[in-house]
Design a protein around this motif. Structure first.
Motif, PDB file in Angstrom:
ATOM      1  N   ASP A 167      32.987  35.663  58.254  1.00 33.00           N
ATOM      2  CA  ASP A 167      33.796  36.575  59.075  1.00 33.00           C
ATOM      3  C   ASP A 167      33.286  38.008  58.949  1.00 33.00           C
ATOM      4  OD1 ASP A 167      35.331  34.464  59.882  1.00 33.00           O
ATOM      5  OD2 ASP A 167      36.955  34.833  58.447  1.00 33.00           O
ATOM      6  N   LEU A 168      32.958  38.423  57.720  1.00 34.87           N
ATOM      7  CA  LEU A 168      32.380  39.756  57.548  1.00 34.87           C
ATOM      8  C   LEU A 168      31.085  39.893  58.336  1.00 34.87           C
ATOM      9  CD1 LEU A 168      32.839  40.524  53.736  1.00 34.87           C
ATOM     10  CD2 LEU A 168      34.091  41.521  55.650  1.00 34.87           C
ATOM     11  N   LEU A 169      30.252  38.836  58.237  1.00 36.69           N
ATOM     12  CA  LEU A 169      28.980  38.861  58.951  1.00 36.69           C
ATOM     13  C   LEU A 169      29.197  38.936  60.453  1.00 36.69           C
ATOM     14  CD1 LEU A 169      25.916  38.680  58.478  1.00 36.69           C
ATOM     15  CD2 LEU A 169      26.113  36.217  58.720  1.00 36.69           C
ATOM     16  N   VAL A 170      30.147  38.159  60.963  1.00 37.72           N
ATOM     17  CA  VAL A 170      30.437  38.182  62.401  1.00 37.72           C
ATOM     18  C   VAL A 170      30.933  39.558  62.820  1.00 37.72           C
ATOM     19  CG1 VAL A 170      31.984  37.261  64.170  1.00 37.72           C
ATOM     20  CG2 VAL A 170      30.856  35.716  62.580  1.00 37.72           C
ATOM     21  N   GLY A 171      31.783  40.182  61.963  1.00 44.03           N
ATOM     22  CA  GLY A 171      32.275  41.518  62.295  1.00 44.03           C
ATOM     23  C   GLY A 171      31.155  42.528  62.387  1.00 44.03           C
ATOM     24  N   ALA A 210      26.687  47.011  55.751  1.00 43.84           N
ATOM     25  CA  ALA A 210      25.598  46.030  55.751  1.00 43.84           C
ATOM     26  C   ALA A 210      24.928  45.969  54.378  1.00 43.84           C
ATOM     27  CB  ALA A 210      24.585  46.383  56.826  1.00 43.84           C
ATOM     28  N   GLU A 211      24.739  47.158  53.770  1.00 42.52           N
ATOM     29  CA  GLU A 211      24.160  47.170  52.427  1.00 42.52           C
ATOM     30  C   GLU A 211      25.086  46.487  51.428  1.00 42.52           C
ATOM     31  OE1 GLU A 211      23.474  51.241  51.696  1.00 42.52           O
ATOM     32  OE2 GLU A 211      21.725  51.396  53.020  1.00 42.52           O
ATOM     33  N   GLU A 212      26.386  46.756  51.534  1.00 41.77           N
ATOM     34  CA  GLU A 212      27.352  46.093  50.653  1.00 41.77           C
ATOM     35  C   GLU A 212      27.338  44.589  50.861  1.00 41.77           C
ATOM     36  OE1 GLU A 212      31.022  47.941  51.581  1.00 41.77           O
ATOM     37  OE2 GLU A 212      30.659  49.721  50.336  1.00 41.77           O
ATOM     38  N   PHE A 213      27.148  44.166  52.117  1.00 45.20           N
ATOM     39  CA  PHE A 213      27.087  42.731  52.388  1.00 45.20           C
ATOM     40  C   PHE A 213      25.857  42.116  51.718  1.00 45.20           C
ATOM     41  CE2 PHE A 213      26.263  38.895  54.814  1.00 45.20           C
ATOM     42  CZ  PHE A 213      27.536  38.355  54.913  1.00 45.20           C
ATOM     43  N   PHE A 235      38.010  26.494  47.695  1.00 42.35           N
ATOM     44  CA  PHE A 235      37.713  27.883  47.317  1.00 42.35           C
ATOM     45  C   PHE A 235      36.378  28.329  47.918  1.00 42.35           C
ATOM     46  CE2 PHE A 235      35.465  30.719  44.393  1.00 42.35           C
ATOM     47  CZ  PHE A 235      36.331  31.807  44.377  1.00 42.35           C
ATOM     48  N   LEU A 236      35.355  27.485  47.793  1.00 41.04           N
ATOM     49  CA  LEU A 236      34.046  27.836  48.344  1.00 41.04           C
ATOM     50  C   LEU A 236      34.084  27.937  49.865  1.00 41.04           C
ATOM     51  CD1 LEU A 236      31.689  25.669  46.099  1.00 41.04           C
ATOM     52  CD2 LEU A 236      32.062  28.134  45.980  1.00 41.04           C
ATOM     53  N   GLN A 292      33.902  31.229  54.532  1.00 42.71           N
ATOM     54  CA  GLN A 292      34.473  31.720  55.775  1.00 42.71           C
ATOM     55  C   GLN A 292      34.684  33.232  55.718  1.00 42.71           C
ATOM     56  OE1 GLN A 292      34.869  29.681  58.451  1.00 42.71           O
ATOM     57  NE2 GLN A 292      35.175  31.634  59.545  1.00 42.71           N
ATOM     58  N   TYR A 293      35.071  33.716  54.524  1.00 46.26           N
ATOM     59  CA  TYR A 293      35.260  35.162  54.352  1.00 46.26           C
ATOM     60  C   TYR A 293      33.956  35.908  54.604  1.00 46.26           C
ATOM     61  CZ  TYR A 293      35.620  39.573  51.765  1.00 46.26           C
ATOM     62  OH  TYR A 293      35.575  40.883  51.393  1.00 46.26           O
TER      63      TYR A 293
END
Length: 536
Positions: free
Chosen positions: A209-213, A285-288, A199-200, A205-206
């Motif tokens: 992936d968001l960061l890479v996007g 980015a703020e949401e991240f 799960f972690l 990875q999720y």
């Protein structure tokens, strides 16, 4: 070996069938059978009339008993032959004779046991003057009671052995069952943690992936803006060069073409005035960033809760009303305490805190890891409750007044506003009006208290402005707000007292010390508008 067999056969022929020993003074009866004289006389004295032969059951008369002197001579000769054979060297004797125990005095087989002297005798020893008048019986008969005792004791020992074996078998089954259960627990632990790791890893990875996007969008945007900027710089450079040539022309040439030069060389509004990063990307980015804060807070809470639940035993703490200051009101179940303006105890107990409004738990700890929680409530008394308290002024507390539930008559909880809002309300609490933690049993209970580890207190001091701790002369602040629920974890052997926000599992402070004696839960309420409640 060949001579021993006929001798054994002859020896069997000269044995008395009554005493099973060599014939002594052999006599014959009417049927012709031969017995020892003393043996047949005993038979005659013990039996009625008529008399019967013990071998063939033929009737005989006592007066017909006759001595057989030739048989007596034969018995003596056989007996001497046996003695000579027994005196042979041990290596020349038959194997079955080598193991026989013989009389050390007469080299005869041992047949009798003297009860008087408790000695084992041969035939000749029995007839000797020192044993002739003693009670002598055959070895088998003498050994019978001893064999019986041994058999009885053997039975007891076998029963003990069987019980031990059954006990071992039962314990072995229990241990094996527990080992199997522990093995299942091992597999469960591996499985649960593998699921947790998976799960972690997925959430990691999720987020990655968001960061890479986001990074890719920013890089692509930067590349696009850089390209467009370079193209515009080149265009503007060309226009500038043309206009510089134009401005250097003579007046005659310059005035030959009087059309609008500015319109021929327009200035374009460039995108530099627009935001380089789109609002959508900024928002993402703020949401991240918010997600990272949520992740850190969630992991801290998960770490604290898991550590507490796995390593610490949750205790049901009860307050000891005998230690409570006279102005404190402890609920009948010993779970809550408030401060009143009335002296609740008629007589002062030696265990009481005075004048400090403190109270200890009823159970102290000298080992292990234990934890509990303290709920902090702000309350007020209604007029009818004040009148009810006035009726009991000076009475000894014994359950007459009690702390009810937060939503029942008598007390009212504040709404579930954010904890930080407590600090924004002015004049609600006095400074350090609540104290929660643990205390040594031997702490001073008379006079003013200093809540430091040196004095035997490991506590948090609470107020509307936040949380303070004290390890020296002056307290220092560790939180800018007061949590609504505080977790207290005592590791006696490790010498630690850890405080957390029980709702968020946020770490507040940890004392490190070396405990001696019993350590008790400790509460202090110095505010009329507050209540402390132990959980669970």
């Amino acid at each position: 070996m060949a001579a021993a067999l006929p001798l054994r056969n002859l020896e069997d022929e000269v044995l008395c069938s009554i005493c099973l020993d060599y014939l002594k003074e052999p006599v014959t009866i009417d049927c012709g059978h031969v017995f020892c004289y003393s043996c047949i006389i005993k038979v005659c004295e013990c039996s009625g009339q008529p008399l019967y032969c013990s071998l063939c059951k033929t009737a005989f008369k006592k007066e017909n008993i006759r001595h057989v002197w030739q048989m007596a001579s034969l018995v003596e000769n056989i007996w001497r032959m046996k003695i000579d054979q027994d005196r042979q060297p041990r290596e020349d004797r038959p194997p079955e004779k080598r193991t026989e125990k013989l009389c050390g005095r007469h080299l005869e087989k041992l047949h009798y046991y003297c009860k008087d002297d408790q000695q084992i005798l041969c035939v000749m020893c029995r007839e000797s003057p020192e044993h002739k008048h003693h009670a002598a019986v055959l070895l088998e008969k003498a050994a019978k009671p001893y064999r019986g005792k041994i058999l009885n004791h053997l039975k007891i020992l076998k029963a003990d052995r069987d019980r031990i074996q059954n006990f071992q078998s039962t314990r072995e089954d229990e241990i094996q069952t527990l080992l199997t259960e522990l093995q299942n627990h091992r597999q469960s632990i591996v499985s649960v943690f593998e699921q947790g790791h998976q799960f972690l890893r997925e959430k990691e990875q999720y987020l990655l992936d968001l960061l890479v996007g986001l990074e890719q969008e920013l890089i692509e945007g930067r590349s696009s803006h850089s390209t467009r900027g370079s193209e515009e710089v080149v265009r503007l450079g060309t226009l500038i060069s043309e206009l510089e040539k134009k401005v250097r022309q003579p007046a005659l040439e310059l005035l030959q073409d009087t059309s609008d030069i500015i319109s021929r060389y327009p200035r374009k509004k460039f995108w530099i005035e627009k935001p380089i990063i789109s609002p959508a990307v900024k928002k993402r980015a703020e949401e991240f960033s918010d997600k990272i804060l949520i992740l850190e807070k969630g992991l801290r809470g998960f770490h604290g809760k898991l550590t507490r639940d796995l390593e610490y035993k949750t205790m049901r703490v009860i307050l000891n009303a005998q230690t409570a200051n006279g102005y404190l009101l402890v609920s009948p179940d010993g779970k809550s305490v408030i401060l009143t303006d009335l002296w609740m105890n008629r007589c002062q107990h030696w265990q009481q805190f005075d004048p400090e409004p403190g109270v200890l738990g009823s159970q102290g700890f000298t080992w292990g890891k234990v934890c509990w929680e303290v709920k902090v409530d702000r309350i007020w008394w209604r007029e009818e409750e004040e009148e009810e308290v006035a009726k009991h002024r000076g009475a000894v507390f014994g359950g007459v007044l009690g702390i009810t539930d937060a939503h029942s008559s008598g007390f009212r909880n504040e709404s579930e506003e954010l904890e930080e809002q407590w600090a924004q309300e002015d004049g609600m609490w006095s400074k350090f009006c609540l104290v929660v933690g643990v205390a040594r049993e031997s702490v001073e209970r008379r006079g003013s208290l200093t809540f430091t580890p040196e004095e035997g207190f490991w506590t948090l001091q609470l107020s509307s402005a936040g949380v303070w701790i004290r390890t020296g002369p002056e307290p220092f602040q560790v939180l800018s707000y007061c949590p609504r629920q505080i977790g207290i974890a005592l590791d006696y052997d490790g010498g630690k007292v850890t405080f957390t926000n029980a709702r968020t599992q946020e770490f507040i402070y940890e004392f490190s010390s070396s405990f001696t004696g019993r350590i008790f839960p400790f509460l202090l309420v110095n505010c009329m508008r507050s209540r402390l409640t132990l959980k669970p």
